[in-house]
Design an enzyme around this catalytic site. Structure first.
Site, short mmCIF file in Angstrom:
data_model
loop_
_atom_site.label_atom_id
_atom_site.label_comp_id
_atom_site.label_asym_id
_atom_site.label_seq_id
_atom_site.Cartn_x
_atom_site.Cartn_y
_atom_site.Cartn_z
N ARG B 18 4.51 -4.84 -7.40
CA ARG B 18 5.21 -4.24 -8.53
C ARG B 18 6.26 -5.18 -9.14
O ARG B 18 6.30 -5.33 -10.35
CB ARG B 18 5.77 -2.88 -8.13
CG ARG B 18 4.66 -1.81 -8.03
CD ARG B 18 5.19 -0.51 -7.51
NE ARG B 18 5.73 -0.68 -6.16
CZ ARG B 18 6.46 0.24 -5.54
NH1 ARG B 18 6.77 1.36 -6.17
NH2 ARG B 18 6.89 0.04 -4.32
N ASN B 36 3.47 2.96 -8.34
CA ASN B 36 2.64 2.95 -7.15
C ASN B 36 1.98 4.32 -7.02
O ASN B 36 2.66 5.33 -6.94
CB ASN B 36 3.56 2.73 -5.94
CG ASN B 36 2.86 2.02 -4.83
OD1 ASN B 36 1.64 1.95 -4.84
ND2 ASN B 36 3.61 1.51 -3.89
#
Ligand SMILES: [Fe+3]
Ligand SMILES: [Mg+2]
Ligand SMILES: [Zn+2]
Ligand SMILES: [Zn+2]
Lengths: 334, 771
Positions: B18, B36
């Site tokens: 990320r 996520n």
């Protein structure tokens, strides 16, 4: 599929045959209020007044028919007496059905009958009915049914273990089976190894007469202690944890078992009982057992638990699952 | 302005994915978010089309080193939604598990990265000397996770709320520790402590542990995913004491050393070096060099190899600080056959009589994970044990019949070296190494590991269960119980067929092939014990095409434990005077020997076996090398080491072998090979030569059967698998034979050759035979 030796070896193969082919075809297997065939206990019961008649039958073929410590005659009496005994019953009378092959030596029969007589006196039972046939069999077959008596509701089941119970075995295990194996195959003995075949009614009654309760009991015959413990655990829906170092085994059985790769736990006994009793009674019961000539090697070998199912054995290298024996062991170590 | 939704599947959690997306979105001037989703990452980007293209190309080309992208799906978002306003910036959103579908992947543990290591070693850094230093690029993953998604509250790090400085790093997208779930420092993270054997804390300083080790003490050290028993290698006294306490007389110990020391005692080649240094940091079996004896003794390893690993966590590096120790014994902390102890109380209780001191910490190990072990065979690194660093990363198979699988399949493996396998789609998730499930404790570990695997793969149904054909394996009994309980069909697959299937799945080659499957034992289709097999796989069907001669195994497992029994059995078959020959070894008592001979004569408690292991065992006993197996495969493992000492002419052995090999109906006569070995012994040939002879004889004999079978069927692939294929001499000889015939060898690469690959093979076999 045809019957193989495995079907008579007392393991899971035999259990399957009994459950599916034999019990599966029978509908009337129980007398109202009594213990029936379907519970596959050591014997069944018929309620009469404030008593129950305990009833069992056992068929015997043994090779060889004479072996160190006994013969087929003695086994025929003890097998039946012991099945009654582990129900908590007082054995009373037996039947005797003999099937003889053509050519059987009458002198041998005489010897067998004397041995039957001897065993009956030891057990305090009478043979009150019988039958003799000559037929096309390989060797002598003796079947013996027996009846005993127990107070109503007092029959000891194999499914009655309670959590927290203690497991006691009445003496050294594995002696009968190994004796038969070695003498059948003609091994030259230089040992005192002999069958333990004996009637255990006196031993069991000594515990019951002292006022103790036995929650569950079996005679560990075919399939040995491993089979009996598994059956008791399964039927009681509990687990048993035993300790390897506490199981009474003679050095001789240990050594021979180790040399042949045969686990004494899976070997037949003919003069032993295994019982599940309240922990608080266990020491006193052990005292009574060890005072009896047939129980001098009795030991507390483990306890009953709800933490797991089946039978586990604590060894110096961790716990081992003690399976129901399936006949000859199959190698599993790479 | 364009907007797109991008879903990325693969290993995209716990690998700094990320923050990476954040950085490349910023770099390309895009707005939107990354999120996520528990098992995949959802990205929404909005901006100029050419910037989005650049972003996508960065995504593919610059992805974090530990991530793995399986699939990217891109979808246009309706332009009418004014995304630029909705997403005024690019942000990292909280995890969203509302859309969890079935597939998910947790990365394995990763050894400490260079940057973290630098911080530990830097006296001025705030993480100086801190054993649990980790970042998004390194540290524990699998061993700390309880469930998906991989967020801190779902790991055993949840017990350690971050301190102010750590939160700043954790929240800063530019920081290496942005959303690093295992990050911590000495203020907020796990703490080390040393106890004596009563559990009393005596120190918090790792330097004291080093001091104890230098003094020759034995320590239990709880590390990242497991616990080691550790002692100095400098004095044999400690090593022998550890052997005594563990009741482990001969099995080689693994050691931990530093990269710069490897050349001192081993001959390491490039393949091995790359593997040992990789972020997986496995144990690699290295060849000892001439100077080995100068550093360590035979008591560490009595083989010609030594298992070595490098430090893989800060804790390990600190053990090498301020000391001149070049290596430590590092063996998993368990009694033989039992699972490694992982929680503090258990460590103290179970290892009370083994370790003098305990270096522990207060972080929970969620998933126990033993060290992985590899060995170079045929120029390839082959897995003896696939565990830490590998599990639970799935292995993919792309063969057409398997690629479209839609069933979830659970395969439970054999009994020894057990590993279970869960299949979803074409991904095969193997558990960490479990061990000998014949032991109750280890059997329970198998159950737990399966349960955890099901959890961390977000699996909510199992469609089929596969297990071994052996009726009394605990895994078989367990499979049947599970099947009955959940009404799932159970399929039993023959052990060596599973080995063959495992090799095919491993190489992803399902062409017609002949495969040599050699090991110690597996229950055969005929109810006998197999282990020296040649299989023909043709048009999707597998069948036994040849094997070693059947020998009698007297006393079931006793014959594996005492190899002299196998020798007695084979010589008995050859009608030699067994009693006299075996008596000469002075190993069995007279009575015992008599019982063994009686057993052989009367066939009491014997099985028939075609095991390769048992033949090698018998030679190990014949040359008086090993009379009792104290660990898996000991007699044959030591026989291989002995054979390596042979310095004579290979051609001489080849000639001997050629004269001795007898094959009839594709069955290799092993009795005459053993008799030949006995003759050599009686002729005072060197035992190294005898050992080498039997290796080449078995290799050439099996090669011959396999090559002839292949040629008859016009098949070009010949595979080799099974536990005995870890034997370098046999394996490399067979491959050489295959190549000589211009055929193509198949060998393992991703899956263990031995029983650690059985569950994988069981699943492949199930898939090949279903529908
Ligand atoms: Fe195998
Ligand atoms: Mg009975
Ligand atoms: Zn790092
Ligand atoms: Zn902190």
């Amino acid at each position: 599929m045809n019957i193989t030796r495995m079907h008579g070896a007392g393991g899971t193969v035999m259990q399957k045959l009994i459950k599916e082919t034999i019990l599966g075809n029978l509908e009337n297997t129980k007398i109202e209020g009594g213990i029936g065939l379907e519970s596959l206990d050591d014997a069944s019961t018929i309620p009469i007044g404030d008593k129950e008649i305990v009833f069992t039958v056992d068929g015997h073929t043994v090779h060889p028919i004479f072996f160190p410590g006994g013969d087929i005659g003695r086994i025929s009496v003890c097998g039946t007496v012991n099945d009654l005994s582990v129900m908590g019953a007082k054995p009373v009378a037996l039947s005797l059905s003999i099937v003889l092959p053509e050519g059987f030596d009458i002198e041998k029969l005489d010897k067998i009958m004397k041995s039957i007589n001897e065993a009956c006196k030891e057990a305090g039972v009478a043979i009150i009915t019988g039958d003799t046939k000559v037929s096309n069999v390989d060797d002598i077959i003796i079947s013996s049914a027996g009846i005993g008596i127990v107070d109503s509701g007092k029959a000891v089941r194999d499914c009655g273990m309670k959590e927290g119970d203690v497991i006691i075995v009445s003496g050294n295990i594995g002696e009968h089976g190994l004796t038969i194996l070695l003498s059948r195959e003609g091994f030259e003995f230089e040992s005192e190894l002999k069958s333990d075949v004996a009637p255990v009614n006196g031993l069991v009654q000594s515990v019951l007469n002292a006022g103790f309760e036995i929650n569950a009991m079996k005679d560990p015959t075919r399939g040995g202690l491993a089979d009996s413990l598994n059956e008791m655990a399964e039927k009681s829906d509990l687990g048993i944890l035993i300790h390897e170092d506490k199981i009474p085994i003679s050095d001789e059985v240990q050594a021979i078992g180790e040399a042949l790769g045969i686990d004494p736990l899976t070997v037949a006994n003919e003069g032993k009982v295994v019982m599940s009793v309240k922990e608080k009674d266990s020491e006193k019961i052990l005292e009574i057992l060890t005072a009896h000539p047939l129980g001098k090697n009795a030991k507390i070998i483990g306890n009953v638990t709800s933490e797991h199912k089946g039978v586990l054995m604590e060894t110096i290298v961790g716990k081992r699952i003690v399976d129901t024996p399936m006949g000859d062991p199959i190698p599993r170590v790479c | 302005m364009t907007a797109k939704r991008i879903d990325v599947k693969g290993i995209v959690q716990g690998v700094g994915f990320r923050p990476f997306i954040y950085r490349i979105a910023k770099k390309n001037d895009l707005k939107g978010y990354v999120k996520n989703m528990g098992n995949y990452v959802e990205i929404v980007v909005s901006g100029k089309l050419n910037n989005i293209d650049a972003f996508l190309s960065d995504l593919k080309l610059e992805k974090p080193p530990l991530s793995k992208i399986d699939n990217i799906s891109i979808e246009d978002i309706d332009e009418n939604e004014n995304l630029n306003e909705i997403y005024g910036d690019f942000t990292i959103k909280l995890s969203d598990t509302s859309k969890i579908e079935e597939e998910g992947t947790i990365p394995p543990d990763i050894s400490i990265c260079d940057e973290c290591l630098k911080e530990i070693m830097d006296k001025k850094d705030r993480r100086s000397d801190y054993a649990f230093t980790a970042c998004t690029n390194c540290g524990p993953r699998f061993t700390v996770i309880e469930k998906l998604p991989y967020d801190r509250e779902n790991t055993s790090m949840k017990d350690f709320p971050l301190c102010k400085s750590c939160i700043e790093e954790y929240k800063n997208p530019e920081d290496r520790r942005f959303h690093a779930q295992a990050t911590c420092c000495d203020i907020c993270g796990p703490e080390l402590f040393i106890t004596d054997d009563s559990g009393k804390i005596i120190s918090n300083d790792i330097c004291d542990a080093v001091k104890f080790l230098e003094e020759g003490k034995i320590l239990a050290i709880k590390g990242i995913g497991g616990t080691h028993l550790v002692c100095s290698i400098n004095s044999d006294k400690s090593v022998l004491e550890l052997r005594k306490r563990l009741n482990r007389p001969t099995q080689a110990f693994a050691i931990m050393s530093r990269e710069e020391y490897l050349d001192l005692f081993s001959k390491i080649d490039e393949n091995e070096l790359n593997m040992i240094k990789s972020p997986k940091k496995p144990i690699v079996a290295l060849k000892k060099n001439e100077l080995y004896e100068k550093y360590f003794s035979e008591h560490v390893s009595n083989l010609n190899t030594i298992g070595v690993m490098l430090p893989y966590s800060g804790l390990h590096y600190l053990l090498f600080e301020n000391t001149d120790q070049i290596a430590y014994i590092m063996t998993s902390a368990n009694l033989p056959g039992l699972p490694m102890s992982i929680d503090n109380e258990q460590i103290l209780e179970k290892l009370e009589n083994i370790a003098d001191y305990f270096l522990l910490h207060n972080r929970k190990i969620v998933n126990r994970c033993d060290d992985s072990v590899l060995k170079e065979i045929n120029g390839k690194m082959e897995l003896l044990r696939r565990s830490r660093g590998f599990a639970p990363e799935p292995v993919e198979v792309n063969y057409k019949k398997i690629k479209n699988n839609s069933k979830n399949i659970l395969a439970l493996g054999p009994e020894l070296n057990s590993v279970a396998c869960l299949v979803k789609n074409n991904k095969f998730y193997l558990t960490q190494y479990i061990g000998n499930t014949g032991k109750y404790e280890t059997f329970n570990y198998l159950k737990d590991a399966v349960e955890n695997l099901i959890k961390i793969t977000n699996t909510n149904k199992i469609d089929a269960i596969v297990c071994d054909l052996h009726p009394s394996f605990n895994s078989t009994i367990f499979a049947k119980e599970l099947g009955e309980k959940y009404k799932i069909p159970v399929t039993q697959v023959q052990h060596h067929e599973s080995h063959c299937h495992s090799l095919m799945g491993d190489s992803d080659i399902f062409e017609n092939n002949v495969t040599i499957a050699i090991d110690g034992l597996g229950y055969g289709n005929d109810g006998n014990i197999w282990g020296g097999e040649v299989f023909l796989f043709k048009n999707g069907k597998i069948e036994r095409a040849g094997h070693l001669e059947e020998q009698i195994q007297p006393g079931a497992d006793l014959a594996s434990k005492y190899p002299l029994r196998m020798l007695a059995s084979i010589l008995n078959k050859a009608n030699l005077n067994v009693s006299e020959i075996i008596k000469g070894y002075n190993y069995f008592s007279e009575k015992e020997l008599k019982l063994i001979l009686f057993q052989l004569e009367k066939n009491i408690n014997v099985s028939k076996t075609t095991s390769t292991g048992r033949v090698l065992d018998s030679i190990s006993a014949l040359v008086s090398l090993c009379f009792e197996r104290t660990y898996d495969g000991e007699p044959s493992i030591r026989l291989e080491a002995l054979a390596n000492e042979y310095t004579g002419e290979i051609s001489e052995i080849e000639k001997l072998v050629e004269e001795s090999i007898k094959i009839e109906n594709n069955i290799l006569d092993t009795t005459s090979l053993v008799v030949k070995s006995l003759e050599m012994l009686n002729n005072n040939e060197k035992i190294e030569k005898i050992a080498y002879f039997i290796h080449i004889a078995i290799a050439d004999g099996l090669s011959k059967i396999a090559i002839e079978t292949a040629k008859k069927q016009s098949i070009e692939y010949i595979g080799i698998t099974g536990g005995v294929s870890y034997n370098k001499i046999i394996s490399e000889r067979i491959v050489e034979n295959i190549k000589k015939e211009s055929l193509k060898p198949l060998i393992h690469k991703r899956i263990p050759n031995g029983d650690g690959g059985i569950s994988f093979g069981q699943a492949i076999g199930y898939l090949l035979n279903s529908n």
